[in-house]
Scaffold this active site. Structure first.
Site, PDB file in Angstrom:
ATOM      1  N   ARG A  36       0.757  -1.249  -0.006  1.00  0.00           N
ATOM      2  CA  ARG A  36       0.029  -0.017   0.072  1.00  0.00           C
ATOM      3  C   ARG A  36       0.797   1.131  -0.066  1.00  0.00           C
ATOM      4  NH1 ARG A  36      -2.646   0.517   4.900  1.00  0.00           N
ATOM      5  NH2 ARG A  36      -1.576  -1.314   6.047  1.00  0.00           N
ATOM      6  N   VAL A  61       8.143  -8.002   9.334  1.00  0.00           N
ATOM      7  CA  VAL A  61       9.494  -7.625   9.206  1.00  0.00           C
ATOM      8  C   VAL A  61      10.054  -7.636  10.655  1.00  0.00           C
ATOM      9  CG1 VAL A  61       9.434  -6.074   7.269  1.00  0.00           C
ATOM     10  CG2 VAL A  61       9.094  -4.830   9.244  1.00  0.00           C
ATOM     11  N   ASN A 104      10.879   0.022   3.773  1.00  0.00           N
ATOM     12  CA  ASN A 104       9.661   1.052   3.925  1.00  0.00           C
ATOM     13  C   ASN A 104       8.512   0.688   4.823  1.00  0.00           C
ATOM     14  OD1 ASN A 104       7.869   3.004   2.645  1.00  0.00           O
ATOM     15  ND2 ASN A 104       6.827   0.919   2.266  1.00  0.00           N
ATOM     16  N   SER A 163      11.437   9.705   8.413  1.00  0.00           N
ATOM     17  CA  SER A 163      10.506  10.557   8.430  1.00  0.00           C
ATOM     18  C   SER A 163      11.140  11.835   9.065  1.00  0.00           C
ATOM     19  CB  SER A 163       9.318  10.065   9.380  1.00  0.00           C
ATOM     20  OG  SER A 163       8.521  11.032   9.816  1.00  0.00           O
ATOM     21  N   TYR A 169       7.778   6.928  17.376  1.00  0.00           N
ATOM     22  CA  TYR A 169       8.040   7.150  16.120  1.00  0.00           C
ATOM     23  C   TYR A 169       9.281   7.771  15.853  1.00  0.00           C
ATOM     24  CZ  TYR A 169       6.507   7.696  11.302  1.00  0.00           C
ATOM     25  OH  TYR A 169       6.364   7.809   9.735  1.00  0.00           O
ATOM     26  N   ALA A 194      12.133   5.866  16.633  1.00  0.00           N
ATOM     27  CA  ALA A 194      12.497   4.631  15.779  1.00  0.00           C
ATOM     28  C   ALA A 194      13.161   5.236  14.385  1.00  0.00           C
ATOM     29  CB  ALA A 194      11.230   3.973  15.568  1.00  0.00           C
ATOM     30  N   LYS A 195      12.549   6.238  13.999  1.00  0.00           N
ATOM     31  CA  LYS A 195      13.167   6.691  12.698  1.00  0.00           C
ATOM     32  C   LYS A 195      14.699   7.414  12.761  1.00  0.00           C
ATOM     33  CE  LYS A 195       9.410   5.853  10.172  1.00  0.00           C
ATOM     34  NZ  LYS A 195       9.511   4.949   9.115  1.00  0.00           N
ATOM     35  N   ILE A 252       2.396  12.832   3.669  1.00  0.00           N
ATOM     36  CA  ILE A 252       2.082  12.032   2.332  1.00  0.00           C
ATOM     37  C   ILE A 252       0.661  11.280   2.464  1.00  0.00           C
ATOM     38  CG2 ILE A 252       2.998  10.331   0.513  1.00  0.00           C
ATOM     39  CD1 ILE A 252       5.063  12.912   1.171  1.00  0.00           C
TER      40      ILE A 252
HETATM   41  P1  NAP Z   1       0.828   2.531   4.880  1.00  0.00           P
HETATM   42  O1  NAP Z   1      -0.081   3.298   3.641  1.00  0.00           O
HETATM   43  O2  NAP Z   1       0.210   2.577   6.254  1.00  0.00           O
HETATM   44  O3  NAP Z   1       1.462   1.378   4.469  1.00  0.00           O
HETATM   45  C1  NAP Z   1       2.159   0.552   5.617  1.00  0.00           C
HETATM   46  C2  NAP Z   1       2.697  -0.326   4.736  1.00  0.00           C
HETATM   47  O4  NAP Z   1       3.801  -1.144   5.741  1.00  0.00           O
HETATM   48  C3  NAP Z   1       1.719  -1.526   4.289  1.00  0.00           C
HETATM   49  O5  NAP Z   1       2.107  -2.115   3.128  1.00  0.00           O
HETATM   50  C4  NAP Z   1       1.810  -2.572   5.428  1.00  0.00           C
HETATM   51  O6  NAP Z   1       1.528  -3.773   4.981  1.00  0.00           O
HETATM   52  C5  NAP Z   1       3.409  -2.534   5.860  1.00  0.00           C
HETATM   53  N1  NAP Z   1       3.622  -2.920   6.889  1.00  0.00           N
HETATM   54  C6  NAP Z   1       3.263  -2.544   8.251  1.00  0.00           C
HETATM   55  N2  NAP Z   1       3.874  -3.320   9.281  1.00  0.00           N
HETATM   56  C7  NAP Z   1       4.467  -4.314   8.811  1.00  0.00           C
HETATM   57  C8  NAP Z   1       5.163  -5.481   9.164  1.00  0.00           C
HETATM   58  N3  NAP Z   1       5.344  -5.662  10.398  1.00  0.00           N
HETATM   59  N4  NAP Z   1       5.761  -6.122   8.194  1.00  0.00           N
HETATM   60  C9  NAP Z   1       5.799  -5.830   7.074  1.00  0.00           C
HETATM   61  N5  NAP Z   1       5.114  -4.928   6.544  1.00  0.00           N
HETATM   62  C10 NAP Z   1       4.535  -4.201   7.199  1.00  0.00           C
HETATM   63  O7  NAP Z   1       2.122   3.585   5.121  1.00  0.00           O
HETATM   64  P2  NAP Z   1       2.854   4.734   4.045  1.00  0.00           P
HETATM   65  O8  NAP Z   1       2.212   6.051   4.460  1.00  0.00           O
HETATM   66  O9  NAP Z   1       2.901   4.358   2.982  1.00  0.00           O
HETATM   67  O10 NAP Z   1       4.222   4.776   5.045  1.00  0.00           O
HETATM   68  C11 NAP Z   1       5.332   4.129   4.325  1.00  0.00           C
HETATM   69  C12 NAP Z   1       6.758   4.476   5.008  1.00  0.00           C
HETATM   70  O11 NAP Z   1       6.582   5.974   5.036  1.00  0.00           O
HETATM   71  C13 NAP Z   1       6.525   4.105   6.796  1.00  0.00           C
HETATM   72  O12 NAP Z   1       7.831   3.694   6.984  1.00  0.00           O
HETATM   73  C14 NAP Z   1       6.226   5.482   7.172  1.00  0.00           C
HETATM   74  O13 NAP Z   1       6.646   5.503   8.555  1.00  0.00           O
HETATM   75  C15 NAP Z   1       7.022   6.404   6.212  1.00  0.00           C
HETATM   76  N6  NAP Z   1       6.289   7.628   6.440  1.00  0.00           N
HETATM   77  C16 NAP Z   1       5.195   7.988   5.951  1.00  0.00           C
HETATM   78  C17 NAP Z   1       4.601   9.367   5.850  1.00  0.00           C
HETATM   79  C18 NAP Z   1       3.221   9.636   5.472  1.00  0.00           C
HETATM   80  O14 NAP Z   1       2.865  10.978   5.645  1.00  0.00           O
HETATM   81  N7  NAP Z   1       2.598   8.677   4.951  1.00  0.00           N
HETATM   82  C19 NAP Z   1       5.369  10.472   6.341  1.00  0.00           C
HETATM   83  C20 NAP Z   1       6.747  10.127   6.635  1.00  0.00           C
HETATM   84  C21 NAP Z   1       7.232   8.657   6.812  1.00  0.00           C
HETATM   85  P3  NAP Z   1      -0.078  -4.271   5.118  1.00  0.00           P
HETATM   86  O15 NAP Z   1      -0.681  -3.723   3.841  1.00  0.00           O
HETATM   87  O16 NAP Z   1       0.095  -5.898   4.846  1.00  0.00           O
HETATM   88  O17 NAP Z   1      -0.358  -3.978   6.422  1.00  0.00           O
END
Ligand code: NAP
Length: 240
Positions: free
Chosen positions: A11, A60, A88, A140, A153, A156-157, A186
């Site tokens: 996702r 993971v 990711n 992040s 969070y 962790a980051k 995002i």
């Molecule tokens: P998201 O839409 O919530 O998607 C999270 C993804 O991580 C999903 O594919 C989920 O798999 C997977 N996941 C969660 N826990 C897992 C585990 N234990 N093992 C394997 N896969 C796991 O998140 P996103 O916004 O795309 O974020 C992606 C990355 O960007 C993250 O590291 C997040 O901290 C970072 N980030 C995001 C933002 C933002 O604004 N969105 C900002 C800064 C950083 P399932 O589909 O199977 O649940």
């Protein structure tokens, strides 16, 4: 064949990264943990670009199953190589420190920091043998600046940023670069309850970013053109 392994590829940002790297000729390994339907949808999108895609379901944070799954794949594909790793997968479980549950602290750190260790440890030997590799860690702005309600969070980051810089120095001579990408807001499931209207006034470009914009940056860091960039944290936040 060269593959890119994208953790949390089912996702959001991970899906966009899978599609972008696929369009640039990599076979794609899509990791996910719960959401099989979303992972299948990513696979479909990757295959539509003409690339090969495989699903790897593991948590993971679970060292045994995670490393066994990657090791099995490597053993079953002796002529292929995981050339790009995008760490990711991540979750956020916000709470003020005062009210934070042990499980909220543990889970966020185990997935981000533990996940980085578990997956990278399994993939790194192949990159060292090939004398080429790209590791990109999704961190992040929260790990640089610190945000209230996110001690887990942010910690962790920030830990993954430290690991990025250390590992870059260990493997630079082997043709492997290690960088971190630090997004701001995002539009994904992770930011679903966050009101863009409320926050956009503090973002210089006045909007949230898209997963595709982050994927374009990851794609550059995964390319041969980025070979002199390592140990960096690149922010992508609309100027926040
Ligand atoms: P998201 O839409 O919530 O998607 C999270 C993804 O991580 C999903 O594919 C989920 O798999 C997977 N996941 C969660 N826990 C897992 C585990 N234990 N093992 C394997 N896969 C796991 O998140 P996103 O916004 O795309 O974020 C992606 C990355 O960007 C993250 O590291 C997040 O901290 C970072 N980030 C995001 C933002 C933002 O604004 N969105 C900002 C800064 C950083 P399932 O589909 O199977 O649940």
């Amino acid at each position: 064949m060269k593959y890119a392994l994208v953790t949390g590829g089912s996702r959001g940002i991970g899906r966009a990264v899978c599609c972008k790297l696929a369009a640039h000729g990599y076979g794609i390994l899509i990791n996910y943990t719960k959401n099989q339907e979303a992972a299948e949808e990513t696979r479909k999108l990757v295959e539509e670009t003409g690339a090969v895609a495989g699903l790897l379901c593991f948590d993971v944070a679970n060292r045994e199953t995670c490393q066994a799954s990657i090791t099995n794949w490597i053993e079953e594909h002796p002529n292929d190589q995981i050339a790009v790793l995008v760490n990711n997968a991540g979750v956020r479980m916000d709470n003020l420190m005062m009210w934070m549950k042990d499980s909220e602290w543990d889970e966020v750190l185990n997935i981000s920091v533990g996940g980085f260790y578990n997956v990278t440890k399994a993939v790194l030997p192949g990159m060292i043998s090939a004398k080429w590799g790209r590791i990109i860690n999704m961190v992040s702005l929260s790990g640089i600046k610190g945000l209230p309600g996110q001690t887990n969070y942010s910690a962790a980051k920030a830990a993954v940023i430290g690991a990025t810089k250390a590992l870059a120095q260990e493997v630079g001579r082997r043709g492997i670069t290690v960088n971190a990408v630090a997004p701001g807001f995002i539009k994904t499931d992770m930011t679903e309850g966050i009101d863009e209207k409320e926050f956009k006034s503090i973002i210089p470009v006045k909007r949230f970013g898209t997963p595709e914009e982050v994927a374009a940056l990851v794609n550059f860091l995964a390319s041969a053109e980025s070979s002199y960039i390592t140990g960096e944290v690149v922010t992508i936040s609309g100027g926040l």
